[in-house]
Design a protein around this motif. Structure first.
Motif, PDB file in Angstrom:
ATOM      1  N   ASP A  24      38.113  39.353  37.626  1.00 28.13           N
ATOM      2  CA  ASP A  24      38.350  38.181  36.784  1.00 28.13           C
ATOM      3  C   ASP A  24      39.371  37.239  37.423  1.00 28.13           C
ATOM      4  O   ASP A  24      40.298  36.770  36.773  1.00 28.13           O
ATOM      5  N   LEU A  25      39.181  36.972  38.734  1.00 26.60           N
ATOM      6  CA  LEU A  25      40.074  36.075  39.464  1.00 26.60           C
ATOM      7  C   LEU A  25      39.363  34.774  39.793  1.00 26.60           C
ATOM      8  O   LEU A  25      38.147  34.747  40.012  1.00 26.60           O
ATOM      9  N   ASN A  26      40.133  33.701  39.878  1.00 26.30           N
ATOM     10  CA  ASN A  26      39.618  32.401  40.258  1.00 26.30           C
ATOM     11  C   ASN A  26      39.660  32.296  41.782  1.00 26.30           C
ATOM     12  O   ASN A  26      40.733  32.282  42.373  1.00 26.30           O
ATOM     13  N   LEU A  27      38.487  32.215  42.426  1.00 23.83           N
ATOM     14  CA  LEU A  27      38.420  32.168  43.895  1.00 23.83           C
ATOM     15  C   LEU A  27      39.155  30.962  44.473  1.00 23.83           C
ATOM     16  O   LEU A  27      39.732  31.043  45.549  1.00 23.83           O
ATOM     17  N   SER A  28      39.127  29.830  43.771  1.00 25.67           N
ATOM     18  CA  SER A  28      39.756  28.625  44.314  1.00 25.67           C
ATOM     19  C   SER A  28      41.275  28.763  44.396  1.00 25.67           C
ATOM     20  O   SER A  28      41.929  28.003  45.104  1.00 25.67           O
ATOM     21  N   ALA A  29      41.852  29.743  43.695  1.00 25.80           N
ATOM     22  CA  ALA A  29      43.301  29.943  43.741  1.00 25.80           C
ATOM     23  C   ALA A  29      43.711  30.912  44.843  1.00 25.80           C
ATOM     24  O   ALA A  29      44.894  31.157  45.044  1.00 25.80           O
ATOM     25  N   ILE A  30      42.723  31.454  45.577  1.00 27.88           N
ATOM     26  CA  ILE A  30      43.018  32.418  46.635  1.00 27.88           C
ATOM     27  C   ILE A  30      42.930  31.711  47.988  1.00 27.88           C
ATOM     28  O   ILE A  30      41.944  31.035  48.274  1.00 27.88           O
ATOM     29  N   ASP A  38      41.707  41.433  47.866  1.00 29.19           N
ATOM     30  CA  ASP A  38      42.518  42.632  47.664  1.00 29.19           C
ATOM     31  C   ASP A  38      44.002  42.278  47.579  1.00 29.19           C
ATOM     32  O   ASP A  38      44.727  42.799  46.724  1.00 29.19           O
ATOM     33  N   ALA A  39      44.451  41.374  48.445  1.00 26.88           N
ATOM     34  CA  ALA A  39      45.858  40.966  48.436  1.00 26.88           C
ATOM     35  C   ALA A  39      46.190  40.226  47.141  1.00 26.88           C
ATOM     36  O   ALA A  39      47.270  40.407  46.568  1.00 26.88           O
ATOM     37  N   ALA A  40      45.277  39.396  46.661  1.00 29.90           N
ATOM     38  CA  ALA A  40      45.513  38.665  45.412  1.00 29.90           C
ATOM     39  C   ALA A  40      45.570  39.618  44.232  1.00 29.90           C
ATOM     40  O   ALA A  40      46.382  39.441  43.316  1.00 29.90           O
ATOM     41  N   ILE A  41      44.724  40.636  44.240  1.00 27.68           N
ATOM     42  CA  ILE A  41      44.735  41.627  43.155  1.00 27.68           C
ATOM     43  C   ILE A  41      46.048  42.406  43.181  1.00 27.68           C
ATOM     44  O   ILE A  41      46.702  42.584  42.155  1.00 27.68           O
ATOM     45  N   ALA A  42      46.469  42.838  44.384  1.00 22.99           N
ATOM     46  CA  ALA A  42      47.691  43.628  44.520  1.00 22.99           C
ATOM     47  C   ALA A  42      48.937  42.803  44.196  1.00 22.99           C
ATOM     48  O   ALA A  42      49.860  43.282  43.539  1.00 22.99           O
ATOM     49  N   GLY A  43      48.967  41.543  44.644  1.00 21.79           N
ATOM     50  CA  GLY A  43      50.158  40.720  44.465  1.00 21.79           C
ATOM     51  C   GLY A  43      50.094  39.806  43.264  1.00 21.79           C
ATOM     52  O   GLY A  43      51.042  39.080  42.986  1.00 21.79           O
TER      53      GLY A  43
END
Length: 164
Positions: A24-30, A45-50
């Protein structure tokens, strides 16, 4: 943005898109670290962890489709205009062919295949010196026939002919 990239579109691998959707993450914010800024699995993975990405906005619930209705298709990709495509090539290096319905269908299906199906490209280096020498010998042995434009070999093998 790079050529062929739609405005507002985030480039991401199919795996990264799936992982972001599941988390449930917004790709444009990664921030993407792959080729041309493409979002890859490690970025998700880094966005989920951090916690470096915001949750995706929830879409309004869609109206229920009647039973037996086909599943909704993905939103069509916005095509480049003829002028944008022509700017990619040197003037005079192409022939303009009018877009008939068959060509439009072929183009639409090719774009659909390239954008919805994951593609993997493999490269291989081969030493073809012996093959090229054989091709030269076979082409030199081809019988000559007369044509309207003079004489021409009856056949001419290409490297592709030999490989196949």
């Amino acid at each position: 943005p790079h050529k062929g990239e739609g405005e507002g579109r985030t480039r991401a691998t199919p795996l990264a898109r799936r992982l972001a959707r599941e988390a449930d993450l917004n790709l444009s914010a990664i921030a993407g670290t792959g080729p041309h800024g493409r979002v890859v699995k490690a970025d998700v993975d880094a966005a989920i962890a951090g916690g470096g990405a915001k949750p995706a906005a929830k879409a309004a619930p869609a109206a229920k489709a009647p039973a037996g209705a086909p599943a909704a298709a993905a939103a069509p990709v916005k095509a480049m205009s003829d002028e944008q495509v022509l700017k990619l090539f040197e003037q005079g290096s192409y022939d303009l062919v009018p877009h008939d319905n068959m060509r439009k269908t072929i183009a639409r299906r090719l774009v659909e295949a390239k954008t919805t199906i994951p593609h993997f490209y493999l490269t291989l280096d081969c030493e073809l010196d012996a093959l090229l020498a054989l091709r030269t010998q076979i082409n030199a042995a081809a019988p000559v026939k007369k044509t309207d434009k003079g004489e021409a070999p009856a056949y001419k093998l290409s490297v592709n002919d030999m490989v196949i």
